[in-house]
Design an enzyme around this catalytic site. Sequence first.
Site, mmCIF file in Angstrom:
data_model
loop_
_atom_site.group_PDB
_atom_site.id
_atom_site.type_symbol
_atom_site.label_atom_id
_atom_site.label_comp_id
_atom_site.label_asym_id
_atom_site.label_seq_id
_atom_site.Cartn_x
_atom_site.Cartn_y
_atom_site.Cartn_z
ATOM 1 N N ASP A 1 0.819 -1.212 0.000
ATOM 2 C CA ASP A 1 0.000 0.000 0.000
ATOM 3 C C ASP A 1 0.854 1.263 0.000
ATOM 4 O O ASP A 1 0.462 2.287 -0.562
ATOM 5 C CB ASP A 1 -0.929 -0.001 1.211
ATOM 6 C CG ASP A 1 -2.095 -0.968 1.046
ATOM 7 O OD1 ASP A 1 -2.413 -1.319 -0.110
ATOM 8 O OD2 ASP A 1 -2.693 -1.367 2.058
ATOM 9 N N GLY A 2 2.034 1.203 0.609
ATOM 10 C CA GLY A 2 2.917 2.364 0.581
ATOM 11 C C GLY A 2 3.322 2.740 -0.824
ATOM 12 O O GLY A 2 3.364 3.927 -1.178
ATOM 13 N N ARG B 1 2.479 6.315 -2.877
ATOM 14 C CA ARG B 1 3.470 7.112 -3.599
ATOM 15 C C ARG B 1 3.025 7.348 -5.042
ATOM 16 O O ARG B 1 3.112 8.460 -5.576
ATOM 17 C CB ARG B 1 4.823 6.398 -3.592
ATOM 18 C CG ARG B 1 5.539 6.390 -2.278
ATOM 19 C CD ARG B 1 6.863 5.636 -2.374
ATOM 20 N NE ARG B 1 7.515 5.515 -1.087
ATOM 21 C CZ ARG B 1 8.311 6.433 -0.553
ATOM 22 N NH1 ARG B 1 8.556 7.546 -1.229
ATOM 23 N NH2 ARG B 1 8.867 6.253 0.628
ATOM 24 N N ASN C 1 -4.234 9.093 1.797
ATOM 25 C CA ASN C 1 -4.713 8.536 3.062
ATOM 26 C C ASN C 1 -5.066 9.627 4.069
ATOM 27 O O ASN C 1 -6.224 9.793 4.427
ATOM 28 C CB ASN C 1 -3.643 7.624 3.684
ATOM 29 C CG ASN C 1 -3.929 6.159 3.462
ATOM 30 O OD1 ASN C 1 -4.903 5.784 2.810
ATOM 31 N ND2 ASN C 1 -3.073 5.307 4.002
ATOM 32 N N ARG D 1 5.037 14.460 24.862
ATOM 33 C CA ARG D 1 4.325 15.593 25.458
ATOM 34 C C ARG D 1 3.231 16.026 24.492
ATOM 35 O O ARG D 1 3.444 16.095 23.278
ATOM 36 C CB ARG D 1 5.292 16.748 25.729
ATOM 37 C CG ARG D 1 6.424 16.383 26.677
ATOM 38 C CD ARG D 1 7.427 17.512 26.811
ATOM 39 N NE ARG D 1 6.835 18.708 27.401
ATOM 40 C CZ ARG D 1 7.514 19.829 27.629
ATOM 41 N NH1 ARG D 1 8.807 19.897 27.299
ATOM 42 N NH2 ARG D 1 6.916 20.870 28.164
ATOM 43 N N ASP E 1 -1.967 13.867 21.553
ATOM 44 C CA ASP E 1 -0.734 13.505 20.856
ATOM 45 C C ASP E 1 -0.764 13.997 19.417
ATOM 46 O O ASP E 1 0.290 14.154 18.791
ATOM 47 C CB ASP E 1 -0.543 11.983 20.856
ATOM 48 C CG ASP E 1 0.039 11.461 22.155
ATOM 49 O OD1 ASP E 1 0.293 12.268 23.063
ATOM 50 O OD2 ASP E 1 0.233 10.233 22.265
ATOM 51 N N ALA F 1 -5.113 10.097 21.130
ATOM 52 C CA ALA F 1 -4.909 10.123 22.584
ATOM 53 C C ALA F 1 -5.248 11.497 23.173
ATOM 54 O O ALA F 1 -4.395 12.136 23.807
ATOM 55 C CB ALA F 1 -3.473 9.721 22.929
#
Length: 290
Positions: A71-72, A76, A145, A156, A175, A210
């Site tokens: 899929d990568g 591309r 995507n 942090r 995050d 998160a």
Amino acid sequence: MEKPAMRTSPSFNRVAVLHHPKIEASHSLAQEICDWLAGQGCHPWTALTWEEDKIRPRMGEFDLLIVLGGDGSMLRAARMAAGYNVPIVGINMGRLGFLSEMTPRTWRDQLPRVLAGDYWLEQRMMLQAQTWQGKQLVAEHVALNDVVVSRGSLARVVRLRTEIDGDTLTTYVADGLIISTPTGSTAYALAVGGPILPPTLRNILVIPIAPHLTLDRAIVLDEGSTVRVHVATDHQAILTVDGQFEVELQDGHHVDVRASEHISRFVRLGKRTYFYHTLLARLEPRWDDE
């Protein structure tokens, strides 16, 4: 057994075969496919999927892209083809293969169908992302995507004040924030609990990563929406495009994301409901025979 000779569809005379530099078997398969295409009257050309500087200047010459990899590699190819309306067909040599149509075992049966015109085209929306520092445009990208604004290497949170069409939605303390197409809903967005959207929809998905004491639900927007994300951090943040490259972000940067004017066009041979079968095949557990 070799397929009998056939007459090539005039629309697919110039075919680029792109293969993965780190999958050794893709090199020999690319050459095999090029030899086969030449025997059908096509004019094949081959390159590595990572050779963007070599491929992009020639993209307007091609009638079809055949992509060997996972899929990568398809992501591309889709970004390189953006703006040229070149159809893409994938031969899966990776792990998941959500975007691919063929395998190394099936291409000899299926590729003749493509050249004969026995296929349908699936159109998928893309995103345009612009990174700004004040009124200065820093970078611009297209994504198939997703676009992700997130913290850097330090664990942090970042504060991401988010606007929809100029009105403030909320400030995420998290995050990061994923802004995804329906295609991307089965990628990073799925991993953080987002909804699964059929890939032919034209919506924008916004989902936090998160979140801490802030909005934790996914939001599905109309394709005409513009999402602006203001970055507030006392350390580094990053913008990631399709999970494949990063742009450094600093405090005060903002990122605008909207539907791109470009689309991706994928060659399909199966039923139009194929997506659900593919999805379940990837999600349902498989047990090996003991």
